[in-house]
Scaffold this active site. Structure first.
Site, short mmCIF file in Angstrom:
data_model
loop_
_atom_site.label_atom_id
_atom_site.label_comp_id
_atom_site.label_asym_id
_atom_site.label_seq_id
_atom_site.Cartn_x
_atom_site.Cartn_y
_atom_site.Cartn_z
CE1 TYR A 167 -3.95 2.18 0.54
CE2 TYR A 167 -2.59 3.26 2.21
CZ TYR A 167 -3.73 3.23 1.40
OH TYR A 167 -4.63 4.28 1.46
CE LYS A 171 -3.71 4.92 -1.93
NZ LYS A 171 -4.73 5.45 -2.87
#
Length: 259
Positions: A167, A171
């Protein structure tokens, strides 16, 4: 304020619009006067979002058919292109505001993370944002229109987080993608910015154990979790001409977390 109707003539495409931050963004942009194309992998959830939206250009909260719901898996190139084609066919123009909010988590410690979980998170969060950004930019450049592309990243993309290698990487990639797009698309009148939410009350964070929530909340200088509407406020600003000289920025909406 929403009563200013800063987006009266805008068409906004929002991915991940079926819940959480994406839904709040859709509601806020509609309240600002935009027509909203709400897209989600869950088409029924996108339809539910559209039912919440008011008539563009008014303060009426009843839906008048000025918005539309779409279903797409933005991690697939053909699907992302088809989405833009469907939006243009529905509204007879490309979206001038594009918000990529579709995202997932598959948390695990680095030592145990599967390649499948790595690939899927990167595919949705980073590749999906790239595909939608590219397709939207191509449509805008072809039409000669100006626009604002807003990609939802995360404060985790800046500082990392235990158990979120995939993640955090996705991002962080969104930030780099957005900054590069800003450099390339500025000459076409297209602004590109990213928004970095912190600890926001969403279906995603609701799955966390209470003791973990309490620990993170204690680290926030403002002393509480954010709401999806806090992120939507910033997106509405970046979508409007009030931010007309802002591009390539990464705006943190975190209550000061990790500053």
């Amino acid at each position: 304020m929403a009563s200013q109707l800063r987006l009266r003539s805008a068409l906004a495409l929002v991915t991940g619009a079926g819940s959480g931050i994406g839904r709040a963004i859709s509601v806020r942009l509609a309240a600002e006067g935009a027509a909203v194309a709400a897209c989600d992998l869950d088409g029924a959830a996108a339809q539910d979002t559209v039912r919440l939206l008011g008539n563009p250009g008014s303060e009426d909260r009843e839906p008048r058919g000025k918005h539309a719901a779409f279903q797409a898996d933005v991690s697939e190139g053909p699907a992302a292109k088809r989405l833009l084609e469907q939006v243009q066919a529905c509204f007879f123009r490309p979206p001038s505001v594009v918000v990529s909010c579709a995202g997932i988590t598959r948390d695990e410690f680095l030592l145990h993370m599967s390649e499948e979980d790595w690939d899927r998170v990167i595919a949705v969060n980073l590749k999906g944002t790239f595909l939608v950004t590219q397709a939207a930019a191509q449509a805008l450049v072809s039409s000669g229109g100006r626009g604002s592309i807003i990609n939802i990243s995360s404060i985790v993309g800046k500082v990392g987080n235990i158990g979120q290698t995939n993640y955090a990487s996705s991002k962080a990639g969104v930030i780099g993608l957005t900054q590069t797009a800003a450099r390339e698309l500025g000459r076409h009148g297209i602004r590109c910015n990213s928004v970095l939410p912190g600890f926001i009350a969403t279906p995603m964070t609701q799955k966390m154990p209470e003791k973990v929530k309490d620990k993170v909340t204690a680290m926030i200088p403002l002393g509480h979790m954010g709401d999806p509407e806090d992120v939507a406020d910033v997106v509405a600003f970046l979508a409007s001409e009030d931010s007309g000289y802002i591009t390539g920025a990464s705006v943190e909406v975190s209550g000061g977390l990790f500053m």
